[in-house]
Design a protein around this motif. Sequence first.
Motif, PDB file in Angstrom:
ATOM      1  N   ASN A  30     -52.946 -61.946 -41.304  1.00 25.66           N
ATOM      2  CA  ASN A  30     -51.486 -61.889 -41.247  1.00 25.66           C
ATOM      3  C   ASN A  30     -51.034 -62.096 -39.807  1.00 25.66           C
ATOM      4  O   ASN A  30     -51.845 -62.018 -38.875  1.00 25.66           O
ATOM      5  CB  ASN A  30     -50.963 -60.552 -41.777  1.00 25.66           C
ATOM      6  N   LEU A  31     -49.751 -62.360 -39.642  1.00 25.04           N
ATOM      7  CA  LEU A  31     -49.174 -62.524 -38.315  1.00 25.04           C
ATOM      8  C   LEU A  31     -48.975 -61.160 -37.678  1.00 25.04           C
ATOM      9  O   LEU A  31     -48.564 -60.198 -38.330  1.00 25.04           O
ATOM     10  CB  LEU A  31     -47.852 -63.276 -38.399  1.00 25.04           C
ATOM     11  N   ILE A  32     -49.228 -61.077 -36.378  1.00 24.94           N
ATOM     12  CA  ILE A  32     -49.358 -59.784 -35.714  1.00 24.94           C
ATOM     13  C   ILE A  32     -48.045 -59.002 -35.650  1.00 24.94           C
ATOM     14  O   ILE A  32     -48.052 -57.768 -35.586  1.00 24.94           O
ATOM     15  CB  ILE A  32     -49.953 -59.966 -34.301  1.00 24.94           C
ATOM     16  N   ASN A  33     -46.896 -59.677 -35.707  1.00 23.09           N
ATOM     17  CA  ASN A  33     -45.602 -58.997 -35.609  1.00 23.09           C
ATOM     18  C   ASN A  33     -44.906 -58.863 -36.964  1.00 23.09           C
ATOM     19  O   ASN A  33     -43.706 -58.640 -37.041  1.00 23.09           O
ATOM     20  CB  ASN A  33     -44.688 -59.729 -34.629  1.00 23.09           C
ATOM     21  N   ARG A  34     -45.671 -58.974 -38.056  1.00 23.07           N
ATOM     22  CA  ARG A  34     -45.131 -58.822 -39.402  1.00 23.07           C
ATOM     23  C   ARG A  34     -45.584 -57.494 -40.006  1.00 23.07           C
ATOM     24  O   ARG A  34     -46.369 -56.754 -39.414  1.00 23.07           O
ATOM     25  CB  ARG A  34     -45.580 -59.988 -40.294  1.00 23.07           C
ATOM     26  N   GLU A  35     -45.110 -57.209 -41.210  1.00 24.89           N
ATOM     27  CA  GLU A  35     -45.575 -56.042 -41.939  1.00 24.89           C
ATOM     28  C   GLU A  35     -47.041 -56.241 -42.287  1.00 24.89           C
ATOM     29  O   GLU A  35     -47.420 -57.246 -42.891  1.00 24.89           O
ATOM     30  CB  GLU A  35     -44.741 -55.860 -43.208  1.00 24.89           C
ATOM     31  N   GLY A  38     -53.652 -52.884 -44.762  1.00 26.48           N
ATOM     32  CA  GLY A  38     -55.103 -52.825 -44.718  1.00 26.48           C
ATOM     33  C   GLY A  38     -55.676 -53.091 -43.341  1.00 26.48           C
ATOM     34  O   GLY A  38     -55.103 -52.736 -42.307  1.00 26.48           O
ATOM     35  N   SER A  39     -56.816 -53.759 -43.314  1.00 23.84           N
ATOM     36  CA  SER A  39     -57.548 -54.084 -42.086  1.00 23.84           C
ATOM     37  C   SER A  39     -57.367 -55.564 -41.801  1.00 23.84           C
ATOM     38  O   SER A  39     -57.855 -56.421 -42.551  1.00 23.84           O
ATOM     39  CB  SER A  39     -59.026 -53.735 -42.259  1.00 23.84           C
ATOM     40  N   ASN A  40     -56.676 -55.892 -40.701  1.00 22.58           N
ATOM     41  CA  ASN A  40     -56.193 -57.255 -40.474  1.00 22.58           C
ATOM     42  C   ASN A  40     -56.938 -57.999 -39.377  1.00 22.58           C
ATOM     43  O   ASN A  40     -57.274 -57.443 -38.332  1.00 22.58           O
ATOM     44  CB  ASN A  40     -54.717 -57.213 -40.062  1.00 22.58           C
ATOM     45  N   LEU A  41     -57.119 -59.302 -39.630  1.00 26.53           N
ATOM     46  CA  LEU A  41     -57.425 -60.275 -38.584  1.00 26.53           C
ATOM     47  C   LEU A  41     -56.149 -61.050 -38.317  1.00 26.53           C
ATOM     48  O   LEU A  41     -55.494 -61.529 -39.250  1.00 26.53           O
ATOM     49  CB  LEU A  41     -58.529 -61.227 -39.020  1.00 26.53           C
ATOM     50  N   THR A  42     -55.783 -61.183 -37.046  1.00 28.76           N
ATOM     51  CA  THR A  42     -54.557 -61.862 -36.680  1.00 28.76           C
ATOM     52  C   THR A  42     -54.803 -62.705 -35.433  1.00 28.76           C
ATOM     53  O   THR A  42     -55.953 -62.889 -35.021  1.00 28.76           O
ATOM     54  CB  THR A  42     -53.429 -60.834 -36.453  1.00 28.76           C
ATOM     55  N   TYR A  43     -53.744 -63.252 -34.859  1.00 28.78           N
ATOM     56  CA  TYR A  43     -53.920 -64.030 -33.625  1.00 28.78           C
ATOM     57  C   TYR A  43     -52.777 -63.746 -32.657  1.00 28.78           C
ATOM     58  O   TYR A  43     -51.682 -63.334 -33.058  1.00 28.78           O
ATOM     59  CB  TYR A  43     -54.029 -65.531 -33.913  1.00 28.78           C
TER      60      TYR A  43
END
Length: 299
Positions: A30-35, A38-43
């Motif tokens: 998901n995008l880092i500045n969104r809702e 769980g456990s996220n990979l973002t950029y």
Amino acid sequence: MAYRNITLKEISTILGTPIIGDDHVINSLNLINRELFGSNLTYVGHENYISYINREEVTAVILNEDVFNSVEPEIKDKKTFFVVENPEDEFYSLHNYLLKNTDFYNDDKESVYGDNLNIHPTAVVEDGVIIKDNVTIGPHAVIHKGSIIGNNVVIHSGARIGNQGFQVIYRDAVPHLIQHVGGVKIHDDVSIGANSCIANSLFDGYTEIGKSTKIDALVFIAHNCKVGKNCVITPGVVMAGSSLVDDGVWLAPNSVVLNGVEVGDNSLVCSHSLVMKDVPANTKVIGMPARKVGKIESK
């Protein structure tokens, strides 16, 4: 790998980039500045977003060397990183790879149908849709996979629920569309007007329409938008991606709410207005750009 379950070591192999930090299982991109869920990979593609890295849901981050060097040591100790030349491109390339070559996004939920449904024979309801009780779906309406339709909802002719959102990135000056994998959630007692469009969310979660909200014809609500309860959205309104409309808001004809902007509770956006910044609760705005012209008494 299983649905929503992949290790960072597996991602390292896909990216061809070593892990900096510990291996973990992640269940979301998901995008880092969104809702986040769980456990996220973002950029992170710019130093302006470094502060978001410390969010609890962020497990791993794809970033470039300059941004990585600017991350505080205590945050580096808690998160896992992939250092690449172009974080945005690598992130979306990974998303596409997982979508096309793995079961990471492959939910394959069965459809669920409630009681007392009135679905026109020309309407299209894809597999993987949940429709609750007392729902009417008009001629030529389309309900896409991943949509949840609450009780007592009316969807008028030609409306599309859960259609593909519109996210564009550039590669070598050429625009590319990003396929969406989220859903739409329509709460109870909502009406969706003819030929209106509600896009699915980009990654996790839902584009949401709150209880008892009424939407007229030819409205477009983009990915990741949230509309509160008891709102009125009139013809020709456009809500750009990730914009928020809180409870009791009235959006007059042909008004536009730009991406990421929030309109506060019980506010009124007048016709042909362009909302470019947040609107406080109980406020009347008008114009291009929209400006405050009055207060609204609480309902």
